[in-house]
Structures are given as C-alpha cells and as structure tokens.
Design a protein around this motif. Structure first.
Motif, PDB file in Angstrom:
ATOM      1  N   VAL A  37       3.648  69.421  -1.233  1.00 33.41           N
ATOM      2  CA  VAL A  37       4.896  69.727  -1.932  1.00 33.41           C
ATOM      3  C   VAL A  37       5.862  70.611  -1.139  1.00 33.41           C
ATOM      4  CG1 VAL A  37       3.860  69.419  -4.202  1.00 33.41           C
ATOM      5  CG2 VAL A  37       3.958  71.700  -3.224  1.00 33.41           C
ATOM      6  N   LEU A  38       5.381  71.335  -0.132  1.00 31.76           N
ATOM      7  CA  LEU A  38       6.248  72.289   0.565  1.00 31.76           C
ATOM      8  C   LEU A  38       7.419  71.621   1.293  1.00 31.76           C
ATOM      9  CD1 LEU A  38       6.951  75.159   1.356  1.00 31.76           C
ATOM     10  CD2 LEU A  38       5.362  74.938   3.280  1.00 31.76           C
ATOM     11  N   ALA A  39       7.171  70.627   2.111  1.00 34.09           N
ATOM     12  CA  ALA A  39       8.250  69.998   2.881  1.00 34.09           C
ATOM     13  C   ALA A  39       9.322  69.385   1.981  1.00 34.09           C
ATOM     14  CB  ALA A  39       7.694  68.956   3.843  1.00 34.09           C
ATOM     15  N   PRO A  40       8.964  68.647   0.914  1.00 39.59           N
ATOM     16  CA  PRO A  40      10.008  68.124   0.027  1.00 39.59           C
ATOM     17  C   PRO A  40      10.799  69.229  -0.685  1.00 39.59           C
ATOM     18  CG  PRO A  40       7.990  66.874  -0.269  1.00 39.59           C
ATOM     19  CD  PRO A  40       7.652  68.044   0.602  1.00 39.59           C
ATOM     20  N   LEU A  41      10.136  70.329  -1.036  1.00 42.01           N
ATOM     21  CA  LEU A  41      10.857  71.446  -1.661  1.00 42.01           C
ATOM     22  C   LEU A  41      11.909  72.010  -0.715  1.00 42.01           C
ATOM     23  CD1 LEU A  41       8.264  73.684  -3.553  1.00 42.01           C
ATOM     24  CD2 LEU A  41      10.120  72.344  -4.519  1.00 42.01           C
ATOM     25  N   VAL A  42      11.519  72.234   0.519  1.00 41.22           N
ATOM     26  CA  VAL A  42      12.451  72.776   1.511  1.00 41.22           C
ATOM     27  C   VAL A  42      13.600  71.792   1.747  1.00 41.22           C
ATOM     28  CG1 VAL A  42      12.712  73.429   3.940  1.00 41.22           C
ATOM     29  CG2 VAL A  42      10.770  74.288   2.613  1.00 41.22           C
ATOM     30  N   ALA A  43      13.282  70.515   1.861  1.00 40.44           N
ATOM     31  CA  ALA A  43      14.327  69.503   2.072  1.00 40.44           C
ATOM     32  C   ALA A  43      15.318  69.486   0.914  1.00 40.44           C
ATOM     33  CB  ALA A  43      13.691  68.126   2.252  1.00 40.44           C
ATOM     34  N   GLU A  44      14.818  69.579  -0.315  1.00 41.68           N
ATOM     35  CA  GLU A  44      15.689  69.604  -1.498  1.00 41.68           C
ATOM     36  C   GLU A  44      16.612  70.821  -1.478  1.00 41.68           C
ATOM     37  OE1 GLU A  44      15.328  70.591  -6.252  1.00 41.68           O
ATOM     38  OE2 GLU A  44      13.594  69.708  -5.252  1.00 41.68           O
ATOM     39  N   LEU A  45      16.033  71.960  -1.176  1.00 40.73           N
ATOM     40  CA  LEU A  45      16.804  73.204  -1.160  1.00 40.73           C
ATOM     41  C   LEU A  45      17.902  73.165  -0.096  1.00 40.73           C
ATOM     42  CD1 LEU A  45      17.016  76.067  -2.369  1.00 40.73           C
ATOM     43  CD2 LEU A  45      15.400  76.801  -0.608  1.00 40.73           C
ATOM     44  N   LEU A  46      17.562  72.735   1.095  1.00 42.09           N
ATOM     45  CA  LEU A  46      18.558  72.663   2.167  1.00 42.09           C
ATOM     46  C   LEU A  46      19.642  71.645   1.838  1.00 42.09           C
ATOM     47  CD1 LEU A  46      16.289  72.879   5.337  1.00 42.09           C
ATOM     48  CD2 LEU A  46      17.617  74.709   4.282  1.00 42.09           C
ATOM     49  N   ALA A  47      19.262  70.512   1.279  1.00 36.74           N
ATOM     50  CA  ALA A  47      20.244  69.480   0.931  1.00 36.74           C
ATOM     51  C   ALA A  47      21.232  69.977  -0.113  1.00 36.74           C
ATOM     52  CB  ALA A  47      19.531  68.226   0.437  1.00 36.74           C
ATOM     53  N   ARG A  48      20.756  70.743  -1.082  1.00 36.52           N
ATOM     54  CA  ARG A  48      21.650  71.265  -2.125  1.00 36.52           C
ATOM     55  C   ARG A  48      22.735  72.161  -1.558  1.00 36.52           C
ATOM     56  NH1 ARG A  48      17.473  72.648  -6.994  1.00 36.52           N
ATOM     57  NH2 ARG A  48      17.716  74.763  -6.242  1.00 36.52           N
ATOM     58  N   HIS A  49      22.482  72.726  -0.378  1.00 33.63           N
ATOM     59  CA  HIS A  49      23.447  73.638   0.236  1.00 33.63           C
ATOM     60  C   HIS A  49      24.030  73.069   1.529  1.00 33.63           C
ATOM     61  CE1 HIS A  49      22.688  76.974  -2.550  1.00 33.63           C
ATOM     62  NE2 HIS A  49      21.501  76.401  -2.647  1.00 33.63           N
ATOM     63  N   ALA A  50      23.826  71.781   1.746  1.00 36.36           N
ATOM     64  CA  ALA A  50      24.330  71.093   2.938  1.00 36.36           C
ATOM     65  C   ALA A  50      23.931  71.825   4.219  1.00 36.36           C
ATOM     66  CB  ALA A  50      25.842  70.917   2.857  1.00 36.36           C
ATOM     67  N   LEU A  51      22.669  72.265   4.272  1.00 36.43           N
ATOM     68  CA  LEU A  51      22.144  72.968   5.439  1.00 36.43           C
ATOM     69  C   LEU A  51      21.095  72.125   6.134  1.00 36.43           C
ATOM     70  CD1 LEU A  51      21.597  76.514   3.883  1.00 36.43           C
ATOM     71  CD2 LEU A  51      23.352  75.885   5.535  1.00 36.43           C
ATOM     72  N   GLN A  52      20.933  72.379   7.422  1.00 37.24           N
ATOM     73  CA  GLN A  52      19.849  71.810   8.203  1.00 37.24           C
ATOM     74  C   GLN A  52      19.034  72.963   8.764  1.00 37.24           C
ATOM     75  OE1 GLN A  52      21.386  69.173  11.177  1.00 37.24           O
ATOM     76  NE2 GLN A  52      22.519  67.941   9.703  1.00 37.24           N
ATOM     77  N   MET A  53      17.837  72.673   9.235  1.00 39.25           N
ATOM     78  CA  MET A  53      16.981  73.731   9.784  1.00 39.25           C
ATOM     79  C   MET A  53      17.699  74.501  10.894  1.00 39.25           C
ATOM     80  SD  MET A  53      14.184  73.846   8.057  1.00 39.25           S
ATOM     81  CE  MET A  53      12.970  74.684   9.034  1.00 39.25           C
ATOM     82  N   LYS A  54      18.494  73.811  11.696  1.00 39.01           N
ATOM     83  CA  LYS A  54      19.196  74.470  12.804  1.00 39.01           C
ATOM     84  C   LYS A  54      20.235  75.476  12.315  1.00 39.01           C
ATOM     85  CE  LYS A  54      22.767  70.989  13.297  1.00 39.01           C
ATOM     86  NZ  LYS A  54      23.506  70.127  14.181  1.00 39.01           N
ATOM     87  N   ASP A  55      20.647  75.391  11.046  1.00 42.68           N
ATOM     88  CA  ASP A  55      21.627  76.308  10.482  1.00 42.68           C
ATOM     89  C   ASP A  55      21.019  77.645  10.052  1.00 42.68           C
ATOM     90  OD1 ASP A  55      23.660  74.345  10.723  1.00 42.68           O
ATOM     91  OD2 ASP A  55      23.033  73.459   8.811  1.00 42.68           O
ATOM     92  N   LEU A  56      19.699  77.707  10.002  1.00 43.41           N
ATOM     93  CA  LEU A  56      19.021  78.909   9.523  1.00 43.41           C
ATOM     94  C   LEU A  56      18.922  79.958  10.617  1.00 43.41           C
ATOM     95  CD1 LEU A  56      16.076  77.179   7.643  1.00 43.41           C
ATOM     96  CD2 LEU A  56      18.192  78.095   6.643  1.00 43.41           C
ATOM     97  N   ALA A  57      19.047  81.220  10.204  1.00 41.24           N
ATOM     98  CA  ALA A  57      18.869  82.326  11.137  1.00 41.24           C
ATOM     99  C   ALA A  57      17.390  82.647  11.325  1.00 41.24           C
ATOM    100  CB  ALA A  57      19.602  83.569  10.623  1.00 41.24           C
ATOM    101  N   GLY A  58      16.566  82.235  10.364  1.00 43.78           N
ATOM    102  CA  GLY A  58      15.140  82.495  10.453  1.00 43.78           C
ATOM    103  C   GLY A  58      14.410  82.011   9.215  1.00 43.78           C
ATOM    104  N   ILE A  59      13.094  82.165   9.275  1.00 43.70           N
ATOM    105  CA  ILE A  59      12.231  81.773   8.170  1.00 43.70           C
ATOM    106  C   ILE A  59      11.311  82.949   7.864  1.00 43.70           C
ATOM    107  CG2 ILE A  59      10.441  80.167   7.388  1.00 43.70           C
ATOM    108  CD1 ILE A  59      11.567  78.153   9.432  1.00 43.70           C
ATOM    109  N   ALA A  60      11.248  83.329   6.607  1.00 45.70           N
ATOM    110  CA  ALA A  60      10.368  84.408   6.165  1.00 45.70           C
ATOM    111  C   ALA A  60       9.291  83.814   5.266  1.00 45.70           C
ATOM    112  CB  ALA A  60      11.168  85.464   5.398  1.00 45.70           C
ATOM    113  N   VAL A  61       8.042  84.181   5.534  1.00 43.22           N
ATOM    114  CA  VAL A  61       6.928  83.643   4.761  1.00 43.22           C
ATOM    115  C   VAL A  61       6.039  84.766   4.260  1.00 43.22           C
ATOM    116  CG1 VAL A  61       6.895  81.467   6.039  1.00 43.22           C
ATOM    117  CG2 VAL A  61       5.464  83.346   6.796  1.00 43.22           C
ATOM    118  N   THR A  62       5.369  84.505   3.153  1.00 41.99           N
ATOM    119  CA  THR A  62       4.356  85.444   2.700  1.00 41.99           C
ATOM    120  C   THR A  62       3.114  85.266   3.571  1.00 41.99           C
ATOM    121  OG1 THR A  62       3.576  83.842   1.082  1.00 41.99           O
ATOM    122  CG2 THR A  62       5.118  85.519   0.294  1.00 41.99           C
ATOM    123  N   THR A  63       2.407  86.350   3.792  1.00 44.09           N
ATOM    124  CA  THR A  63       1.169  86.289   4.572  1.00 44.09           C
ATOM    125  C   THR A  63       0.048  86.896   3.752  1.00 44.09           C
ATOM    126  OG1 THR A  63       1.615  88.413   5.630  1.00 44.09           O
ATOM    127  CG2 THR A  63       2.393  86.446   6.772  1.00 44.09           C
TER     128      THR A  63
END
Length: 69
Positions: A37-63
């Motif tokens: 489910v993770l990849a489709p969630l991220v794709a949905e979120l980015l699409a809603r904001h017309a963003l691509q991965m290259k537009d991100l300044a970074g990725i923050a994850v829980t550890t």
C-alpha cells in the motif's frame, strides 16, 4: 516540500510538509501489507499536489519498531 512516511502502526501513512506545516496526508489500513500500500499512497498524495519525487526537498520516515522496514 518534504514527504513524510509512517509505517510504524497498522495504518500506513504518508504526508506532505510544506512551509512549516502539514499540508495533506493519506492513510490506508495496511496491517502486514505496507509493502503493497505504501507506493500507491505516495503516488496518490503527490498527484493531488501535481508533484513528482524530484520536486521534494527530502523524505522523512519513522524509525524503530514497526510493521515495515
């Protein structure tokens, strides 16, 4: 804009952090299925904001303990 990812609980979650605040988030009950489910969630979120991965300044994850590493 930062992509936020949290897979430490049953729900798999992703969000966008922009200008010092959470702008949007998506979540799916992915107990034991975060890898599905993770990849489709991220794709949905980015699409809603017309963003691509290259537009991100970074990725923050829980550890730490959680369902998906």
């Amino acid at each position: 804009t930062l992509l936020l990812i949290d897979t430490s609980f049953d729900a798999c979650q992703a969000g966008l952090w922009r200008d010092g605040a959470l702008q949007d988030s998506v979540s799916a009950d992915g107990a034991a299925r975060h890898d599905v489910v993770l990849a489709p969630l991220v794709a949905e979120l980015l699409a809603r904001h017309a963003l691509q991965m290259k537009d991100l300044a970074g990725i923050a994850v829980t550890t730490g303990p959680g369902r998906f590493t």
